[in-house]
Design a protein around this motif. Structure first.
Motif, PDB file in Angstrom:
ATOM      1  N   LEU A   1       0.824  -1.207   0.000  1.00 34.53           N
ATOM      2  CA  LEU A   1       0.000   0.000   0.000  1.00 34.53           C
ATOM      3  C   LEU A   1       0.861   1.260   0.000  1.00 34.53           C
ATOM      4  CD1 LEU A   1      -2.875  -0.971   2.488  1.00 34.53           C
ATOM      5  CD2 LEU A   1      -3.027  -0.726  -0.001  1.00 34.53           C
ATOM      6  N   ALA A   2       2.018   1.203   0.670  1.00 33.83           N
ATOM      7  CA  ALA A   2       2.913   2.368   0.698  1.00 33.83           C
ATOM      8  C   ALA A   2       3.450   2.665  -0.700  1.00 33.83           C
ATOM      9  CB  ALA A   2       4.057   2.124   1.672  1.00 33.83           C
ATOM     10  N   LEU A   3       3.888   1.621  -1.417  1.00 31.33           N
ATOM     11  CA  LEU A   3       4.381   1.829  -2.786  1.00 31.33           C
ATOM     12  C   LEU A   3       3.290   2.407  -3.672  1.00 31.33           C
ATOM     13  CD1 LEU A   3       6.422  -1.462  -3.388  1.00 31.33           C
ATOM     14  CD2 LEU A   3       7.327   0.837  -3.025  1.00 31.33           C
ATOM     15  N   TRP A   4       2.104   1.861  -3.547  1.00 31.32           N
ATOM     16  CA  TRP A   4       0.967   2.344  -4.337  1.00 31.32           C
ATOM     17  C   TRP A   4       0.609   3.777  -3.945  1.00 31.32           C
ATOM     18  CZ3 TRP A   4      -4.328  -0.735  -4.397  1.00 31.32           C
ATOM     19  CH2 TRP A   4      -5.207  -0.112  -5.293  1.00 31.32           C
ATOM     20  N   GLY A   5       0.528   4.057  -2.645  1.00 28.68           N
ATOM     21  CA  GLY A   5       0.139   5.382  -2.188  1.00 28.68           C
ATOM     22  C   GLY A   5       1.125   6.470  -2.567  1.00 28.68           C
ATOM     23  N   VAL A   6       2.429   6.187  -2.442  1.00 26.64           N
ATOM     24  CA  VAL A   6       3.459   7.168  -2.807  1.00 26.64           C
ATOM     25  C   VAL A   6       3.373   7.497  -4.288  1.00 26.64           C
ATOM     26  CG1 VAL A   6       5.946   7.477  -3.123  1.00 26.64           C
ATOM     27  CG2 VAL A   6       5.076   6.625  -0.954  1.00 26.64           C
ATOM     28  N   THR A   7       3.278   6.475  -5.117  1.00 27.43           N
ATOM     29  CA  THR A   7       3.273   6.709  -6.557  1.00 27.43           C
ATOM     30  C   THR A   7       1.977   7.349  -7.035  1.00 27.43           C
ATOM     31  OG1 THR A   7       2.558   4.395  -6.848  1.00 27.43           O
ATOM     32  CG2 THR A   7       4.903   4.868  -7.060  1.00 27.43           C
ATOM     33  N   GLN A   8       0.856   7.002  -6.410  1.00 30.39           N
ATOM     34  CA  GLN A   8      -0.413   7.604  -6.823  1.00 30.39           C
ATOM     35  C   GLN A   8      -0.414   9.100  -6.557  1.00 30.39           C
ATOM     36  OE1 GLN A   8      -4.022   5.432  -6.840  1.00 30.39           O
ATOM     37  NE2 GLN A   8      -5.134   6.929  -5.625  1.00 30.39           N
ATOM     38  N   ALA A   9       0.029   9.509  -5.367  1.00 29.30           N
ATOM     39  CA  ALA A   9       0.086  10.939  -5.050  1.00 29.30           C
ATOM     40  C   ALA A   9       1.063  11.664  -5.974  1.00 29.30           C
ATOM     41  CB  ALA A   9       0.492  11.125  -3.595  1.00 29.30           C
ATOM     42  N   ALA A  10       2.187  11.017  -6.244  1.00 29.81           N
ATOM     43  CA  ALA A  10       3.175  11.640  -7.128  1.00 29.81           C
ATOM     44  C   ALA A  10       2.611  11.866  -8.521  1.00 29.81           C
ATOM     45  CB  ALA A  10       4.423  10.756  -7.199  1.00 29.81           C
ATOM     46  N   LEU A  11       1.855  10.896  -9.033  1.00 32.02           N
ATOM     47  CA  LEU A  11       1.332  11.000 -10.389  1.00 32.02           C
ATOM     48  C   LEU A  11       0.226  12.039 -10.516  1.00 32.02           C
ATOM     49  CD1 LEU A  11       1.494   7.247 -11.390  1.00 32.02           C
ATOM     50  CD2 LEU A  11       2.656   9.133 -12.542  1.00 32.02           C
ATOM     51  N   PHE A  12      -0.484  12.343  -9.420  1.00 34.03           N
ATOM     52  CA  PHE A  12      -1.428  13.463  -9.445  1.00 34.03           C
ATOM     53  C   PHE A  12      -0.693  14.743  -9.818  1.00 34.03           C
ATOM     54  CE2 PHE A  12      -4.655  10.942  -7.277  1.00 34.03           C
ATOM     55  CZ  PHE A  12      -5.831  11.579  -7.632  1.00 34.03           C
ATOM     56  N   LEU A  13       0.406  15.001  -9.117  1.00 30.19           N
ATOM     57  CA  LEU A  13       1.188  16.220  -9.352  1.00 30.19           C
ATOM     58  C   LEU A  13       1.925  16.164 -10.682  1.00 30.19           C
ATOM     59  CD1 LEU A  13       2.438  18.903  -8.368  1.00 30.19           C
ATOM     60  CD2 LEU A  13       4.216  17.536  -7.271  1.00 30.19           C
ATOM     61  N   VAL A  14       2.574  15.038 -10.961  1.00 34.29           N
ATOM     62  CA  VAL A  14       3.367  14.907 -12.178  1.00 34.29           C
ATOM     63  C   VAL A  14       2.503  15.111 -13.416  1.00 34.29           C
ATOM     64  CG1 VAL A  14       4.629  13.247 -13.611  1.00 34.29           C
ATOM     65  CG2 VAL A  14       5.164  13.457 -11.172  1.00 34.29           C
TER      66      VAL A  14
END
Length: 384
Positions: free
Chosen positions: A296-309
């Motif tokens: 869940l941490a890997l998924w959560g970090v990347t999901q938030a990053a991709l919102f901004l990216v």
């Protein structure tokens, strides 16, 4: 002038929480309204498709209105919509309650950053926009999981009722404290802005946002249901899991901000690769506390990053029309959210809840291939 900016960020928190709070409430809504989880997921699709279809045009039309009155009106509209959701006796009324705020969300987000810059001046534009964006992160860190916890303790209707009160309160604060802003002297016509869509590279960037968000929300829309049915968690534990999912997003937001300035497409590609790992690991690790936490941490970090990216990537792809490019990202992202909710529902109905991660990862893989193609395309000079 910091307080008005913080108020806009807080209003943004309410706006985004209204869109995404339903993710944590879907199982409870489905049970109470006597519908399937896939049918409840269509409420996510309705909201997202409305934003995608009408967002750029509504933003272009309402950009001529005085911002303070516009934002206050939007928050009041969100308040009434959440009251309607709290009282909805069936899926049809619930659909209307989701349609109303979907009309206001793209207008708010496309114009809030611009208004923040008007308040503080162009020399502090970066700081102002970053504070507005912080409301998005807080919506995922606190809004969605707190709504889930409230639903578990008092019922899902109470979550919408509380959100309605918050929306009315923030409308009042904006009315009192947000200064009036000057209208732009020469607004760019919609037809002039649409010219950026003649670029195949720009269309590719929009499609990339659609694919990324389709992949994310194929699984994320039903994450609460996965944690309930596959892991056996109760509503309270699910709420805390979603809290953790959102909290690690703070790290993702920071990492995304650093990487996207260096190379937007490499940033997109890198986070997508890691997201696939996280999504595929969730179901196999459901009964391992450490394994599930890592997945869940890997998924959560990347999901938030991709919102901004994704947001910054579109703006950088069209420097001649950054506001319209941002609205295109909002539209593309919400189109992806709606498609993802539909695909996830079909996967649950036909292949089972445990296969959501595979379906989501397959779509994210397509976005990686598209990003690689976009990296190979040389940008053409802008037309005069």
């Amino acid at each position: 002038m910091l307080f008005p900016i913080l108020l806009l960020s807080a209003a943004g928190f309410t706006v985004l929480t209204t869109e995404f709070i339903i993710v944590g409430l879907l199982p409870a809504i489905a049970r109470d309204l006597a519908i399937t989880i896939a049918q409840a997921g269509l409420l996510v699709t309705l909201f997202a498709f409305t934003v995608a279809a009408l967002g750029p045009f509504l933003t272009a039309y309402f950009s001529r209105f005085e911002r303070k009155r516009l934002f206050v009106t939007i928050l009041i509209m969100f308040g009434f919509a959440n009251v309607l959701a709290a009282l909805a006796p069936n899926i049809a009324v619930m659909g209307i309650a989701r349609l109303i705020p979907a009309l206001g969300l793209p207008v708010f987000w496309a114009l809030a950053s611009e208004t923040a810059v008007d308040i503080v001046g162009p020399e502090y534009a970066g700081r102002a926009i970053s504070k507005i964006g912080f409301g998005i992160v807080c919506a995922t860190v606190f809004g969605i999981p707190v709504g889930t916890l409230i639903s578990d303790a008092f019922g899902w209707r109470s979550a919408f009722a509380i959100l309605a009160v918050v929306a009315f309160a923030k409308a009042l604060l904006l009315f009192i404290y947000l200064p009036a802003t000057h209208k732009h002297k020469e607004p760019v016509s919609l037809l002039a802005q649409l010219k950026i869509l003649r670029s195949p590279l720009m269309l590719g960037h929009v499609l990339l946002s659609v694919l990324v968000f389709s992949g994310m929300f194929t699984a994320y829309t039903y994450l609460a249901d996965m944690l309930e049915r596959l892991a056996g968690f109760n509503g309270t534990v699910v709420g805390w899991c979603l809290m953790g999912f959102g909290a690690v997003g703070l790290l993702g937001n920071s990492l995304g901000g650093r990487m996207v300035d260096r190379h937007p497409l490499i940033a997109s590609l890198s986070f997508c690769v890691v997201m696939i790992v996280g999504m595929l690991a969730v179901v196999p690790s459901m009964h391992s506390t450490v394994g599930l936490s890592v997945a869940l941490a890997l998924w959560g970090v990347t999901q938030a990053a991709l919102f901004l990216v994704s947001h910054v990537r579109l703006i950088k792809a069209a420097p001649q029309a950054p506001a319209f490019a941002a609205s295109l990202n909002i539209a593309g992202a919400n189109l992806g959210i709606g498609i993802g909710a539909i695909i996830g529902g079909r996967v649950i109905d036909h292949l089972g809840l445990g296969n959501l991660g595979f379906a989501a990862a397959a779509i994210i893989l397509l976005s990686i291939l598209l990003a690689l193609w976009l990296m190979s395309v040389k940008p053409q000079p802008a037309c005069a």
